[in-house]
Design a protein around this motif. Structure first.
Motif, mmCIF file in Angstrom:
data_model
loop_
_atom_site.group_PDB
_atom_site.id
_atom_site.type_symbol
_atom_site.label_atom_id
_atom_site.label_comp_id
_atom_site.label_asym_id
_atom_site.label_seq_id
_atom_site.Cartn_x
_atom_site.Cartn_y
_atom_site.Cartn_z
ATOM 1 N N MET A 1 0.841 -1.192 0.000
ATOM 2 C CA MET A 1 0.000 0.000 0.000
ATOM 3 C C MET A 1 0.876 1.242 0.000
ATOM 4 N N LYS A 2 0.564 2.160 -0.866
ATOM 5 C CA LYS A 2 1.442 3.317 -1.041
ATOM 6 C C LYS A 2 0.743 4.584 -0.550
ATOM 7 N N LEU A 3 1.419 5.290 0.335
ATOM 8 C CA LEU A 3 0.850 6.511 0.900
ATOM 9 C C LEU A 3 1.705 7.711 0.507
ATOM 10 N N LEU A 4 1.036 8.864 0.398
ATOM 11 C CA LEU A 4 1.750 10.129 0.230
ATOM 12 C C LEU A 4 1.334 11.056 1.365
ATOM 13 N N VAL A 5 2.317 11.626 2.033
ATOM 14 C CA VAL A 5 2.023 12.607 3.074
ATOM 15 C C VAL A 5 2.430 13.982 2.559
ATOM 16 N N VAL A 6 1.475 14.920 2.545
ATOM 17 C CA VAL A 6 1.745 16.288 2.106
ATOM 18 C C VAL A 6 1.620 17.182 3.330
ATOM 19 N N GLU A 7 2.758 17.652 3.822
ATOM 20 C CA GLU A 7 2.759 18.415 5.084
ATOM 21 C C GLU A 7 4.018 19.279 5.126
ATOM 22 N N ASP A 8 3.855 20.576 5.390
ATOM 23 C CA ASP A 8 5.023 21.462 5.343
ATOM 24 C C ASP A 8 5.728 21.624 6.683
ATOM 25 N N GLU A 9 5.158 21.078 7.738
ATOM 26 C CA GLU A 9 5.830 21.196 9.042
ATOM 27 C C GLU A 9 6.808 20.011 9.161
ATOM 28 N N PRO A 10 8.141 20.290 9.107
ATOM 29 C CA PRO A 10 9.108 19.189 8.952
ATOM 30 C C PRO A 10 9.002 18.094 10.016
ATOM 31 N N SER A 11 8.828 18.484 11.290
ATOM 32 C CA SER A 11 8.838 17.431 12.316
ATOM 33 C C SER A 11 7.573 16.567 12.225
#
Ligand code: CA
Length: 224
Positions: A1-11
């Motif tokens: 299963m392939k996920l993409l996380v789009v988030e600009d907060e690095p931690s």
């Protein structure tokens, strides 16, 4: 299963991607609108975890683009804004779920797994193929009640073939689905061949009938 996380907060991006990798998902992370758009255009994802406020654009715009292009990627919005408007707009634009920050990672993981269950097995927690059973929540496989000890890649390969059952899937499509690194280092056909071989061997050892057919020159087909 392939996920993409789009988030600009690095931690936060780091902790989400690390968590899902530990849970044996293939998980990519990007931190701005342009990168996210590029990935979404290039690759189908089983689920996208999408922040709304991003450098260069809005996550809602990405969602709108996905749905206008009739892409089927599951989408869970994660947003710091706890406004009803955002939630309604997100769901209107075709998001599958919405989680307000801050949240606990196991909660996000449970939402992702619930979404994948709805997407691939009409709400059941598993895929029942007679001799072969796949538990999508536990990410385990059994045949005739016996656990089949599959590696993470073999499990993902099996689920990918099963979700495309009775259709030929090319080696390239399989490689792209399984591979989790930079495009210029993508593996060749040997990579798919060896994982298919191991998967077939492990299923056979547990007495599972031959369900994966090699279609010469084209790829593989899971037949049920
Ligand atoms: Ca943000």
């Amino acid at each position: 299963m392939k996920l993409l996380v789009v988030e600009d907060e690095p931690s936060l991006l780091n902790s989400i991607t690390r968590y899902f990798r530990q849970e044996r998902f293939l998980c990519e992370g990007v931190s701005n609108y342009a990168e996210a758009l590029q990935r979404i255009e290039d690759t189908p994802y089983d689920c996208i975890i999408l922040d709304i406020n991003l450098p260069g654009g809005s996550g809602l715009q990405l969602l709108k683009y996905l749905r206008e292009d009739r892409k089927k990627d599951g989408v869970i919005i994660i947003s710091a804004r706890n406004s009803l408007d955002d939630k309604i707009t997100g769901l209107d634009f075709g998001a599958d779920d919405y989680l307000t920050k801050p949240f606990h990672l196991p909660e996000l993981s449970a939402r992702v797994k619930a979404l994948l269950r709805r997407k691939y097995s009409d709400g059941n927690t598993g895929i029942d193929l007679g001799d072969l059973n796949i538990d999508l929540a536990a990410r385990t496989t059994t045949t005739n009640g016996q656990p089949v000890g599959l590696s993470k890649i073999e499990y993902d390969l099996l689920v990918f073939l099963v979700t495309n059952k009775n259709r030929v899937v090319s080696r390239q499509a399989i490689a792209e689905h399984l591979y989790d690194g930079p495009a210029d280092q993508a593996p060749g056909p040997e990579f798919v061949y060896s994982h298919i071989k191991n998967l077939k061997r492990k299923l056979k050892e547990k007495g599972c009938p031959e369900l994966i057919q090699t279609v010469y020159g084209l790829g593989y087909k899971f037949v049920v």
